[in-house]
Design an enzyme around this catalytic site. Structure first.
Site, PDB file in Angstrom:
ATOM      1  CG  ASP A  20     -10.123 -11.683   0.956  1.00  0.00           C
ATOM      2  OD1 ASP A  20     -11.319 -12.035   0.970  1.00  0.00           O
ATOM      3  OD2 ASP A  20      -9.257 -12.302   0.316  1.00  0.00           O
ATOM      4  N   PRO A  74      -7.172   7.509  -4.911  1.00  0.00           N
ATOM      5  CG  PRO A  74      -7.228   5.291  -5.633  1.00  0.00           C
ATOM      6  CD  PRO A  74      -6.293   6.438  -5.429  1.00  0.00           C
ATOM      7  CB  SER A  82       7.472  12.154  -2.087  1.00  0.00           C
ATOM      8  OG  SER A  82       6.391  11.513  -2.740  1.00  0.00           O
ATOM      9  N   GLY A 132       4.679  10.592  -8.408  1.00  0.00           N
ATOM     10  CA  GLY A 132       5.404   9.465  -8.971  1.00  0.00           C
ATOM     11  C   GLY A 132       6.156   8.682  -7.916  1.00  0.00           C
ATOM     12  CG  ASP A 161      -5.918 -15.618  -2.198  1.00  0.00           C
ATOM     13  OD1 ASP A 161      -6.740 -14.679  -2.075  1.00  0.00           O
ATOM     14  OD2 ASP A 161      -5.885 -16.579  -1.406  1.00  0.00           O
ATOM     15  CG  HIS A 191      -8.259  -3.480  -1.082  1.00  0.00           C
ATOM     16  ND1 HIS A 191      -9.273  -2.581  -1.273  1.00  0.00           N
ATOM     17  CD2 HIS A 191      -7.164  -2.733  -0.787  1.00  0.00           C
ATOM     18  CE1 HIS A 191      -8.826  -1.348  -1.113  1.00  0.00           C
ATOM     19  NE2 HIS A 191      -7.541  -1.411  -0.816  1.00  0.00           N
ATOM     20  CD  GLU A 208       3.763  12.370  -0.841  1.00  0.00           C
ATOM     21  OE1 GLU A 208       3.670  11.124  -0.835  1.00  0.00           O
ATOM     22  OE2 GLU A 208       4.440  12.987  -1.686  1.00  0.00           O
ATOM     23  CG  ASP A 256       8.829  11.190  -5.446  1.00  0.00           C
ATOM     24  OD1 ASP A 256       8.008  10.533  -4.768  1.00  0.00           O
ATOM     25  OD2 ASP A 256       8.806  12.436  -5.521  1.00  0.00           O
ATOM     26  NE  ARG A 304      -3.845   2.035   2.497  1.00  0.00           N
ATOM     27  CZ  ARG A 304      -3.874   2.870   3.540  1.00  0.00           C
ATOM     28  NH1 ARG A 304      -3.032   2.690   4.543  1.00  0.00           N
ATOM     29  NH2 ARG A 304      -4.727   3.865   3.593  1.00  0.00           N
ATOM     30  CG  ASN A 358      -0.640   8.622   3.409  1.00  0.00           C
ATOM     31  OD1 ASN A 358      -1.307   7.747   2.857  1.00  0.00           O
ATOM     32  ND2 ASN A 358       0.027   9.538   2.724  1.00  0.00           N
ATOM     33  CG  HIS A 362      -0.971   5.400  -0.149  1.00  0.00           C
ATOM     34  ND1 HIS A 362      -1.603   5.996   0.920  1.00  0.00           N
ATOM     35  CD2 HIS A 362      -1.836   4.467  -0.612  1.00  0.00           C
ATOM     36  CE1 HIS A 362      -2.794   5.444   1.094  1.00  0.00           C
ATOM     37  NE2 HIS A 362      -2.952   4.507   0.171  1.00  0.00           N
ATOM     38  CG  ASP A 363       6.582   6.820  -3.241  1.00  0.00           C
ATOM     39  OD1 ASP A 363       6.631   8.037  -2.967  1.00  0.00           O
ATOM     40  OD2 ASP A 363       7.509   6.226  -3.811  1.00  0.00           O
TER      41      ASP A 363
END
Length: 330
Positions: free
Chosen positions: A250, A170, A82, A78, A258, A200, A95, A80, A68, A101, A72-73
């Site tokens: 899940d 998203p 960050s 991009g 899976d 997920h 961030e 990087d 994850r 986060n 998120h990075d």
């Protein structure tokens, strides 16, 4: 050699060159390439894998956290690194400290441990962005037996802004069309969006992420009609008012990466709106059905999509820097 044999030999040679070219292309991704540190720091990927295996063995949830974190990075400025930067007094929050986060992102200590070990033998050589990409790959291997090569050579970014998180990632309440548009803005396809949603299959989400589905609907139970009634009752039992509890993403195989995630969607047991919408929408339903039916095919697509995501807006060459400490710019 006669003309006929010469012609055949030429065809074979041309075919061989084409195959070689395709092999080389498959081993690189833009300006990145597999084995980038083979000469400058040959132990780098081994060190990262050991750190990940150790951490995930002690806490399986960290595998989801690292995958994850890589996502998120990459979706903000991009891939990087960050997302790894700490906030600095007197400057805008980073961030890492966005409410999206913090405190939900996990695994920073794994990156820090791997970085420290690498710096001890290869100073100023391996970027934090690459360590994060390796860690996500090794997490997928550890909990899902999904292996793939990671093209590397990323540089670390110098800017990290909390204000950019919400506008780029998203949200859990998006529908399939909105998810498609979000991924498209990053150069990712609809099928790659559905494929990567399979992450997920592991990890957890806080009650606030799916509370919108448990009440307020014009149904007998008041819950989202696309949710199985029994599953909704279970979630309400785990999420009293204003709860900060977390629930497995899940319901079928919560600790294994899976394709069971897609089977859960078919029986209306997707946790988030952004999960269940993939089956409810005609735009993506067939992809869900296919992924549920062909698990090995989904795994191959997941590996390819992770590589593609890892190439979003990367910094290379003279761009960015190689951080000495992943938490701060040099």
């Amino acid at each position: 050699m006669d003309y006929k044999n010469s012609k055949i030999s030429a065809v074979i040679l041309l075919f061989s060159l084409i195959c070689y070219s395709q092999t080389v292309q498959s081993k690189s991704s833009g300006k990145l390439k597999v084995g980038y540190y083979r000469r400058t720091c040959p132990q780098a990927e081994i060190i990262v894998r050991r750190a990940v295996n150790k951490a995930v063995s002690q806490n399986p949830g960290l595998a989801a956290g690292l995958i994850r974190m890589h996502f998120h990075d990459c979706f903000i400025r991009g891939c990087d690194g960050s997302v790894l930067l700490n906030s600095v007094a007197g400057k805008p929050a980073a961030e890492k400290d966005s409410f999206v986060n913090n405190p939900s992102l996990r695994g920073f200590e794994v990156i820090d441990e791997a970085k420290a070990q690498i710096e001890a033998i290869c100073p100023k050589t391996v970027s934090c962005a690459d360590i994060l990409a390796f860690s996500a790959r090794d997490s997928a291997l550890k909990v899902g037996r999904i292996g793939y090569d990671v093209p590397s050579g990323r540089k670390d970014g110098l800017i990290s802004l909390s204000s950019e998180v919400l506008t780029n990632l998203p949200a859990p309440f998006l529908n399939a069309t909105q998810l498609r548009d979000n991924f498209r803005s990053k150069g990712m396809s609809l099928d790659e969006m559905v494929t990567l949603s399979g992450a997920h299959s592991i990890g957890v989400s806080r009650c606030s992420s799916f509370a919108n589905r448990l009440s307020g609907f014009n149904t007998t139970l008041g819950q989202d009609p696309s949710m199985d009634p029994g599953y909704g009752a279970f979630l309400r039992s785990r999420c009293p008012a204003n709860s900060r509890n977390a629930v497995n993403n899940d319901v079928l195989t919560p600790n294994r990466l899976d394709s069971k995630y897609y089977e859960a969607l078919k029986i209306k047991k997707g946790l988030l709106t952004s999960d269940q919408t993939l089956f409810e929408s005609a735009l993506t339903r067939k992809m869900v059905v296919d992924n549920a039916r062909f698990g090995s095919g989904w795994a191959r697509k997941f590996a390819a999509a992770m590589v593609r995501m890892g190439n979003i807006d990367v910094l290379t060459g003279t761009q960015g820097e190689i951080r000495i400490n992943c938490n701060f710019v040099n």
